[in-house]
Design a protein around this motif. Sequence first.
Motif, PDB file in Angstrom:
ATOM      1  N   SER A  29       0.815  -1.286  -0.132  1.00 21.00           N
ATOM      2  CA  SER A  29      -0.087   0.026   0.170  1.00 21.00           C
ATOM      3  C   SER A  29       1.173   1.535   0.108  1.00 21.00           C
ATOM      4  CB  SER A  29      -0.710  -0.141   1.070  1.00 21.00           C
ATOM      5  OG  SER A  29      -1.786   0.892   1.562  1.00 21.00           O
ATOM      6  N   ASN A  39      -1.511   6.259  -0.150  1.00 18.25           N
ATOM      7  CA  ASN A  39      -2.402   6.983   0.831  1.00 18.25           C
ATOM      8  C   ASN A  39      -2.841   5.874   1.880  1.00 18.25           C
ATOM      9  OD1 ASN A  39      -2.043   9.611   0.093  1.00 18.25           O
ATOM     10  ND2 ASN A  39      -3.899   8.851  -1.763  1.00 18.25           N
ATOM     11  N   ASN A  40      -2.274   4.974   1.896  1.00 18.11           N
ATOM     12  CA  ASN A  40      -2.230   4.066   3.168  1.00 18.11           C
ATOM     13  C   ASN A  40      -3.195   2.665   2.826  1.00 18.11           C
ATOM     14  OD1 ASN A  40      -0.256   2.355   4.574  1.00 18.11           O
ATOM     15  ND2 ASN A  40      -0.428   4.055   6.852  1.00 18.11           N
ATOM     16  N   THR A  73      -5.157   0.083   1.387  1.00 22.61           N
ATOM     17  CA  THR A  73      -5.394  -0.247   1.301  1.00 22.61           C
ATOM     18  C   THR A  73      -5.183  -1.247   2.193  1.00 22.61           C
ATOM     19  OG1 THR A  73      -4.747  -0.732  -1.177  1.00 22.61           O
ATOM     20  CG2 THR A  73      -4.779  -2.549  -0.588  1.00 22.61           C
ATOM     21  N   MET A  74      -4.099  -0.937   3.135  1.00 19.07           N
ATOM     22  CA  MET A  74      -3.895  -0.797   4.300  1.00 19.07           C
ATOM     23  C   MET A  74      -4.592  -0.853   5.034  1.00 19.07           C
ATOM     24  SD  MET A  74      -1.004  -2.129   5.894  1.00 19.07           S
ATOM     25  CE  MET A  74       0.414  -1.803   5.892  1.00 19.07           C
ATOM     26  N   GLY A 127      -2.912  -1.013  -4.069  1.00 24.89           N
ATOM     27  CA  GLY A 127      -3.734  -0.284  -4.290  1.00 24.89           C
ATOM     28  C   GLY A 127      -3.890  -0.779  -6.510  1.00 24.89           C
ATOM     29  N   ILE A 128      -4.370  -0.190  -7.070  1.00 27.05           N
ATOM     30  CA  ILE A 128      -4.316   0.147  -8.400  1.00 27.05           C
ATOM     31  C   ILE A 128      -3.800   1.156  -9.063  1.00 27.05           C
ATOM     32  CG2 ILE A 128      -5.625  -0.302 -10.809  1.00 27.05           C
ATOM     33  CD1 ILE A 128      -5.806  -2.709  -8.587  1.00 27.05           C
ATOM     34  N   TYR A 129      -1.947   0.527  -9.160  1.00 23.93           N
ATOM     35  CA  TYR A 129      -1.577   1.804 -10.276  1.00 23.93           C
ATOM     36  C   TYR A 129      -0.805   1.072 -11.708  1.00 23.93           C
ATOM     37  CZ  TYR A 129      -0.243   0.769  -5.144  1.00 23.93           C
ATOM     38  OH  TYR A 129      -0.269   1.167  -3.891  1.00 23.93           O
ATOM     39  N   GLY A 180      -3.317   0.316 -13.676  1.00 26.34           N
ATOM     40  CA  GLY A 180      -4.550  -1.037 -14.528  1.00 26.34           C
ATOM     41  C   GLY A 180      -4.195  -2.074 -13.951  1.00 26.34           C
ATOM     42  N   SER A 229      -8.022  -1.350  -3.173  1.00 28.70           N
ATOM     43  CA  SER A 229      -8.529   0.303  -3.288  1.00 28.70           C
ATOM     44  C   SER A 229      -8.151   1.415  -4.615  1.00 28.70           C
ATOM     45  CB  SER A 229      -8.079   0.440  -2.581  1.00 28.70           C
ATOM     46  OG  SER A 229      -6.835   1.335  -2.524  1.00 28.70           O
ATOM     47  N   ASN A 247     -10.557   4.869 -10.008  1.00 31.11           N
ATOM     48  CA  ASN A 247     -11.939   4.740 -10.954  1.00 31.11           C
ATOM     49  C   ASN A 247     -12.949   4.187 -10.522  1.00 31.11           C
ATOM     50  OD1 ASN A 247     -13.519   4.082 -12.876  1.00 31.11           O
ATOM     51  ND2 ASN A 247     -11.861   3.647 -13.987  1.00 31.11           N
ATOM     52  N   ASP A 274      -7.509   9.405  -4.141  1.00 29.56           N
ATOM     53  CA  ASP A 274      -6.652   9.581  -5.033  1.00 29.56           C
ATOM     54  C   ASP A 274      -6.689  11.099  -5.513  1.00 29.56           C
ATOM     55  OD1 ASP A 274      -5.287   9.212  -7.134  1.00 29.56           O
ATOM     56  OD2 ASP A 274      -6.933   8.005  -8.796  1.00 29.56           O
TER      57      ASP A 274
HETATM   58  C1  LIG Z   1       0.819   6.455  -9.793  1.00 28.07           C
HETATM   59  C2  LIG Z   1      -0.340   6.015  -9.616  1.00 28.07           C
HETATM   60  C3  LIG Z   1      -0.978   5.698 -10.472  1.00 28.07           C
HETATM   61  C4  LIG Z   1      -2.252   4.982 -10.403  1.00 28.07           C
HETATM   62  N1  LIG Z   1      -3.258   4.481 -11.113  1.00 28.07           N
HETATM   63  C5  LIG Z   1      -4.521   4.016 -11.156  1.00 28.07           C
HETATM   64  C6  LIG Z   1      -5.434   2.906 -11.840  1.00 28.07           C
HETATM   65  O1  LIG Z   1      -4.494   2.858 -13.109  1.00 28.07           O
HETATM   66  N2  LIG Z   1      -6.991   3.232 -12.013  1.00 28.07           N
HETATM   67  C7  LIG Z   1      -7.060   3.942 -10.637  1.00 28.07           C
HETATM   68  O2  LIG Z   1      -8.169   3.306 -10.356  1.00 28.07           O
HETATM   69  N3  LIG Z   1      -6.214   4.063  -9.371  1.00 28.07           N
HETATM   70  C8  LIG Z   1      -5.502   4.719 -10.044  1.00 28.07           C
HETATM   71  N4  LIG Z   1      -4.258   5.055  -8.501  1.00 28.07           N
HETATM   72  C9  LIG Z   1      -5.408   5.326  -7.479  1.00 28.07           C
HETATM   73  C10 LIG Z   1      -4.665   4.266  -6.202  1.00 28.07           C
HETATM   74  O3  LIG Z   1      -5.502   3.262  -7.108  1.00 28.07           O
HETATM   75  C11 LIG Z   1      -5.529   4.485  -5.087  1.00 28.07           C
HETATM   76  O4  LIG Z   1      -5.051   5.791  -4.818  1.00 28.07           O
HETATM   77  C12 LIG Z   1      -5.633   3.240  -4.467  1.00 28.07           C
HETATM   78  O5  LIG Z   1      -6.446   3.863  -3.166  1.00 28.07           O
HETATM   79  C13 LIG Z   1      -4.345   3.971  -3.823  1.00 28.07           C
HETATM   80  O6  LIG Z   1      -3.814   2.665  -2.508  1.00 28.07           O
HETATM   81  P1  LIG Z   1      -3.002   2.603  -1.660  1.00 28.07           P
HETATM   82  O7  LIG Z   1      -2.970   3.780  -0.806  1.00 28.07           O
HETATM   83  O8  LIG Z   1      -2.789   1.073  -1.001  1.00 28.07           O
HETATM   84  O9  LIG Z   1      -1.655   2.645  -2.064  1.00 28.07           O
HETATM   85  C14 LIG Z   1      -3.328   5.258  -8.985  1.00 28.07           C
HETATM   86  C15 LIG Z   1      -2.703   5.857  -8.167  1.00 28.07           C
HETATM   87  C16 LIG Z   1      -1.137   6.237  -7.972  1.00 28.07           C
HETATM   88  C17 LIG Z   1      -0.540   6.964  -7.414  1.00 28.07           C
END
Ligand SMILES: Cc1cc2nc3c(=O)[nH]c(=O)nc-3n(C[C@H](O)[C@H](O)[C@H](O)COP(=O)(O)O)c2cc1C
Length: 271
Positions: free
Chosen positions: A11, A14-15, A17-18, A54-56, A58, A83, A86, A117
């Motif tokens: 994660s 932003n934490n 998914t954590m 998280g989804i990064y 796709g 998480s 989209n 996001d």
């Molecule tokens: C570099 C980056 C790429 C991302 N790409 C996508 C994406 O392709 N599709 C989507 O729905 N969200 C995308 N996001 C948003 C994250 O999936 C979303 O904020 C997620 O909750 C982050 O989880 P985390 O805080 O556990 O890392 C992206 C975020 C970042 C930072």
Amino acid sequence: MNYNCLIIVESIYNNNTMKLARAMAQTLGCLLISVDQALTMDLNSYQTIGLGSGIYFGRHHPKIFEIVEKFNFVEQNVFIFSSRGNPFLGKYHKPLKNALLDKNKKIMAEFSVCGYDETGPWVIIGGGHKGKPNEKDLRKAVRFIQKEMPQYCMPDYYLQIKNKQPIREGLTNFYCYNTNGTSVLLCGDRVTFNHNNCNGCGKCAKVCPLEIIHIEKNKALSKNELDCTLCRLCVINCNQRAINLHYSWLDSIKVAKRHSKRTSLYLKQCK
Ligand SMILES: Cc1cc2nc3c(=O)[nH]c(=O)nc-3n(C[C@H](O)[C@H](O)[C@H](O)COP(=O)(O)O)c2cc1C
């Protein structure tokens, strides 16, 4: 502690998914680790593994694919979660699902919610899905686990105790609960420690902002659970899943009243 299940999470943003992973691990009573930790472990003994990030761009985080690459071909159940920014999940889970199927894993369930996001077009409006995942999402995550894998959920034995004692200032109640021929020792009502699970590591005592927890004979005890502010830091930090909080809405109001005159975190500084 539930040694049948394990949750692995990455994660990085932003934490978001954590937060989901913590709620799930709490419900299962299992260990929650990062991919880096998982890479040093033998994962074959776990019947069910949760994989989330998280989804990064796709798909899940590349490190999640790294751990799948390390998986052996033994039959195991896997649930996946994420998480995302989209509003729609679409095919985001597909690459991970394919990688898992290639490793002979059974995908038992999947879960995803929106998370805060501030990338791409979201910057125009100062970020999307503010405050998410929120309490409602965390409850959804808990219900997901309870529905999909009830056999693995960690029971809260305290809820089964019939004759509970009133909480008294500075004193702790002890209860013995018998389940399937095993007796479980529970200590405390508001902050309940399951002494069968507690390994006396002392993490809960270290993180408690009010320092109400101490370790005695290698087990955690609360000095005065009426002082507990219900912050949950002990629960979150207990890797053994040995702590549960129990309170009604009235208790939560009593907590605020009890500390209303307090002017510092440290008692000595309160006038
Ligand atoms: C570099 C980056 C790429 C991302 N790409 C996508 C994406 O392709 N599709 C989507 O729905 N969200 C995308 N996001 C948003 C994250 O999936 C979303 O904020 C997620 O909750 C982050 O989880 P985390 O805080 O556990 O890392 C992206 C975020 C970042 C930072």
